[in-house]
Design a protein around this motif. Structure first.
Motif, PDB file in Angstrom:
ATOM      1  N   VAL A  28       0.863  -1.188   0.000  1.00  0.00           N
ATOM      2  CA  VAL A  28       0.000   0.000   0.000  1.00  0.00           C
ATOM      3  C   VAL A  28       0.893   1.230   0.000  1.00  0.00           C
ATOM      4  N   VAL A  29       0.844   1.994  -1.097  1.00  0.00           N
ATOM      5  CA  VAL A  29       1.798   3.086  -1.299  1.00  0.00           C
ATOM      6  C   VAL A  29       1.114   4.439  -1.507  1.00  0.00           C
ATOM      7  N   ALA A  30      -0.209   4.488  -1.458  1.00  0.00           N
ATOM      8  CA  ALA A  30      -0.942   5.745  -1.638  1.00  0.00           C
ATOM      9  C   ALA A  30      -2.150   5.756  -0.714  1.00  0.00           C
ATOM     10  N   HIS A  31      -2.577   6.947  -0.303  1.00  0.00           N
ATOM     11  CA  HIS A  31      -3.759   7.086   0.550  1.00  0.00           C
ATOM     12  C   HIS A  31      -5.016   6.895  -0.288  1.00  0.00           C
ATOM     13  N   TYR A  32      -5.844   5.976   0.119  1.00  0.00           N
ATOM     14  CA  TYR A  32      -7.075   5.741  -0.636  1.00  0.00           C
ATOM     15  C   TYR A  32      -8.117   6.800  -0.323  1.00  0.00           C
ATOM     16  N   PHE A  33      -8.037   7.387   0.872  1.00  0.00           N
ATOM     17  CA  PHE A  33      -8.969   8.398   1.357  1.00  0.00           C
ATOM     18  C   PHE A  33      -8.123   9.591   1.796  1.00  0.00           C
ATOM     19  N   PRO A  34      -8.411  10.823   1.341  1.00  0.00           N
ATOM     20  CA  PRO A  34      -7.536  11.955   1.673  1.00  0.00           C
ATOM     21  C   PRO A  34      -7.468  12.206   3.178  1.00  0.00           C
TER      22      PRO A  34
END
Length: 250
Positions: free
Chosen positions: A59-65
């Motif tokens: 997991v390398v990015a935020h799915y929810f800001p």
């Protein structure tokens, strides 16, 4: 065959971006109780993550800001409803992200947290609305990441890069939730925390919000066993339990 296996595994009444990360590891907790509270998978073939092996971080990015989040439920919490696996029962083994109250929740963008392929999209409009998106990570195909309550045009088979727009949260009548499962073979699956499979670089973004250790976001196996929850026949919690269920952001 892989699609058949993974679909069985997740059969449930159920914004920074980055490139492909190097695979790093954290420990996967082992448990001994085998209590199935959701349908068991039908086969034991395909990619397998063995219980007790190190966890990859994909997991390398935020799915929810993060600037839209009021609070996040802890793994194994008493928030929501029973959402457990083949090894534990009667706890919420996923994370709820609650939008801030002063935002238009239906305008919040939901993004892919990883590089991968859309394995399945399920209509949730008879439950709390929107769609459920299941993503198989490129770096760890024995896992599935499931994002709930998204208004989306994404289709099974779509290839995603981390940070790609999936759609928007359905609205302020429900939170956003995310789950991660590993196929552990022998017709079993194990839920793991989102925070156990995110990179150190991504986790560092939670520091300014007061989260300095991954353990803050997770109720341990031992703590949950010492303060068990009570579930009814349809998976509801009798009460939220004695442990803190949420981490609230400033």
């Amino acid at each position: 065959m892989l699609k058949t296996l993974l679909l069985a595994i997740v059969a449930l009444v159920v914004p920074a971006c980055g490139g492909s990360p190097a695979v790093t590891t954290t420990a996967l907790p082992t448990t001994t109780a085998v209590i199935v509270t959701t349908p068991a998978p039908a086969t034991a073939t395909g990619p397998v993550h063995h219980v007790g092996d190190p966890l990859p971080t994909f997991v390398v990015a935020h799915y929810f800001p993060l600037d839209a989040v009021a609070r996040v439920s802890r793994f194994r919490s008493g928030a929501g409803h029973d959402y457990s696996d083949s090894f534990e029962s009667c706890s919420s083994m996923k994370h709820y992200f609650s939008p801030k109250f002063d935002l238009d929740a239906a305008a919040i963008e939901i993004r892919s947290p990883l590089n991968g392929v859309v394995f399945d999209v399920r209509d949730e409009r008879l439950a709390n609305g929107g769609d459920q998106i299941q993503i198989q990570p490129d770096e760890a195909p024995e896992f599935l990441v499931i994002i709930f309550h998204v208004n989306t045009e994404i289709k099974p088979g779509d290839r995603l890069v981390a940070g790609a727009l999936l759609g928007h949260h359905v609205g302020d009548f429900t939170g956003s939730d995310i789950a991660v499962f590993a196929n552990t073979g022998d017709n079993r699956r194990q839920a793991v925390s989102l925070f156990d499979v995110m990179t150190d670089e991504l986790f560092a973004d939670y520091g300014p919000l007061g989260v300095t250790s991954r353990e803050q976001m997770i109720i341990s196996v031992a703590d949950r066993a010492a303060a068990p929850l009570t579930c009814d026949a349809v998976g509801g919690f009798a009460d939220p339990g004695a442990l803190e269920n949420w981490v609230t952001f400033p």
